[in-house]
Scaffold this motif. Structure first.
Motif, mmCIF file in Angstrom:
data_model
loop_
_atom_site.group_PDB
_atom_site.id
_atom_site.type_symbol
_atom_site.label_atom_id
_atom_site.label_comp_id
_atom_site.label_asym_id
_atom_site.label_seq_id
_atom_site.Cartn_x
_atom_site.Cartn_y
_atom_site.Cartn_z
ATOM 1 N N GLN A 234 0.805 -1.227 0.000
ATOM 2 C CA GLN A 234 0.000 0.000 0.000
ATOM 3 C C GLN A 234 0.836 1.275 0.000
ATOM 4 O O GLN A 234 0.288 2.367 -0.166
ATOM 5 N N GLN A 235 2.126 1.149 0.159
ATOM 6 C CA GLN A 235 2.967 2.340 0.255
ATOM 7 C C GLN A 235 2.766 3.319 -0.899
ATOM 8 O O GLN A 235 2.712 4.550 -0.674
ATOM 9 N N PRO A 236 2.642 2.848 -2.166
ATOM 10 C CA PRO A 236 2.436 3.810 -3.264
ATOM 11 C C PRO A 236 1.175 4.658 -3.098
ATOM 12 O O PRO A 236 1.092 5.760 -3.650
ATOM 13 N N LEU A 237 0.209 4.168 -2.329
ATOM 14 C CA LEU A 237 -1.027 4.919 -2.145
ATOM 15 C C LEU A 237 -0.833 6.165 -1.283
ATOM 16 O O LEU A 237 -1.705 7.025 -1.220
ATOM 17 N N THR A 238 0.303 6.272 -0.604
ATOM 18 C CA THR A 238 0.581 7.491 0.166
ATOM 19 C C THR A 238 0.739 8.687 -0.762
ATOM 20 O O THR A 238 0.443 9.813 -0.384
ATOM 21 N N GLN A 239 1.248 8.434 -1.980
ATOM 22 C CA GLN A 239 1.445 9.501 -2.977
ATOM 23 C C GLN A 239 2.262 10.655 -2.405
ATOM 24 O O GLN A 239 1.976 11.827 -2.642
#
Length: 405
Positions: free
Chosen positions: A57-62
């Motif tokens: 989910q890290q990429p969802l932090t944007q």
């Protein structure tokens, strides 16, 4: 979504620990009784799955920092402190934590008798939410709680003595055969023991619970109204501010930041069995998220994880598999208004209109007629800057929400 600046939307993280010692008869949360002989390796495997989930989910932090974390359950205090140390050391590598991040952990007084409070603080957990529910021994038995009143008081005082400046106490009212003095005693004792925040809510009978199948005798409507009125008056006299339907903060900076983020329609990632998340994705950041078939277009998404721990900690060919997304869907534009109002109007001070537009991508004009009608009924305060319920609107919140369905 083109009207939304994702970087301006605060981001939180929810972590679910699914085990409990005993399932309470009123509980409809995703919790599972922990086997008496549960091997330590199961905790390790679960934390491995949490970390794999977090990396996914890290990429969802944007590019955003995590402003708050809430560890719920189940009974999170069952997870060994060594596993919390491992979990948080890695989460700090995966995510960028805000310097003033608030990290809340739910805890059961029955699992805190020898709690490593100082170690929790060292890990970075700086707020406890202790599930007391009642300080009356007979009510605790009825509710299926595993602690006694003395353990509850000891847990609160020990947490404060260890250095926790933020300690929430969960209390229920409207309990089976509860009297008004008993309900007031619970509030007073929570305050005297050192609670800086009190979540005071009425027991509701939910489907798929023991109480639903065999309903206990609850106080009548008049008694419930008397308890609620007296309890609110006592909490105010004790210096607590009722900033949300059932939340009372001892000072302005003692409100639960994580829950406020929910109510203000912020974003939140979610790891753990049955965890639910919400995230906004804008066109300009879509390409930076890589080859993810779930993110075919911009939008505001909700997602959830496998409910059963054994499914969440799944293996393929002897290797831990990425925890599955069992629910991933865009919130349709015609649902955004009701979703926003359902959360924002729980806050008695309301929210700025700029938040509505910034976090939904919608304009005030699309709901102007509904707002005008509710103002005329005395349910909303007339304001060009703020969406806020009146005292009458707080009492009849469901009537307001129906206007936006």
């Amino acid at each position: 979504m083109n009207n939304i600046n994702v970087l301006s939307i605060p981001l939180a993280l929810y972590i679910h620990i699914p085990w409990c010692v005993k399932k309470c008869p009123y509980c409809d949360f995703n919790s599972h009784e922990q086997p008496e002989d549960m091997p330590y390796a199961m905790y390790e495997e679960y934390v491995d799955a949490l970390l794999l989930d977090a990396r996914m989910q890290q990429p969802l932090t944007q590019g955003r920092k995590i402003g708050s974390i809430f560890i719920g359950g189940g009974t999170p205090s069952l997870l060994p402190i060594a596993q919390y140390q491992r979990l948080f050391s890695q989460l700090r590598i995966i995510f960028d934590f805000a310097s003033d991040i608030e990290v809340t952990m739910e805890a059961n007084p029955g699992t805190l008798e020898h709690a490593p409070f100082a170690e929790y603080l060292e890990v970075g957990i700086n707020r406890l939410s202790i599930g007391v529910q009642s300080f009356a021994a007979d009510k605790l038995v009825t509710l299926g709680r595993i602690h006694n009143p003395e353990q509850a008081v000891t847990a609160i005082k020990a947490a404060r003595a260890a250095g926790f400046e933020r300690v929430n106490v969960d209390l229920m009212h409207g309990l089976p055969q509860q009297t008004l003095p008993e309900a007031m005693y619970d509030i007073q004792l929570a305050h005297d023991a050192g609670a800086t925040h009190i979540s005071w809510y009425q027991l509701t009978i939910e489907p798929n619970t023991v109480f639903y199948r065999s309903q206990p005798l609850l106080p009548d409507e008049d008694s419930l109204a008397d308890i609620e009125q007296a309890g609110q008056a006592l909490l105010q006299r004790l210096g607590y501010d009722n900033y949300e339907v059932s939340a009372w903060a001892g000072a302005s900076d003692m409100s639960c930041r994580h829950n406020v983020n929910y109510w203000q329609f912020g974003d939140y990632l979610a790891i753990g069995a049955g965890a639910h998340g919400k995230v906004s994705i804008a066109d300009k950041v879509l390409n930076s998220l890589g080859d993810n078939e779930l993110l075919a277009h911009s939008g505001i998404y909700r997602f959830s994880k496998s409910r059963l721990p054994k499914d969440y900690v799944a293996q393929s060919d002897g290797m831990l598999s990425a925890p599955k997304m069992v629910g991933w869907q865009t919130i349709a534009q015609d649902e955004l208004v009701s979703e926003f109002m359902l959360n924002a109007l729980r806050l008695h001070s309301g929210v700025d209109w700029t938040i509505f537009e910034a976090r939904t991508g919608l304009t005030y004009a699309i709901i102007a007629n509904e707002i005008k009608a509710l103002v005329e009924k005395g349910l909303l305060i007339q304001s060009a800057d703020r969406l806020q319920p009146t005292l009458l609107g707080q009492r009849y919140l469901n009537q307001i929400l129906r206007a936006f369905l």
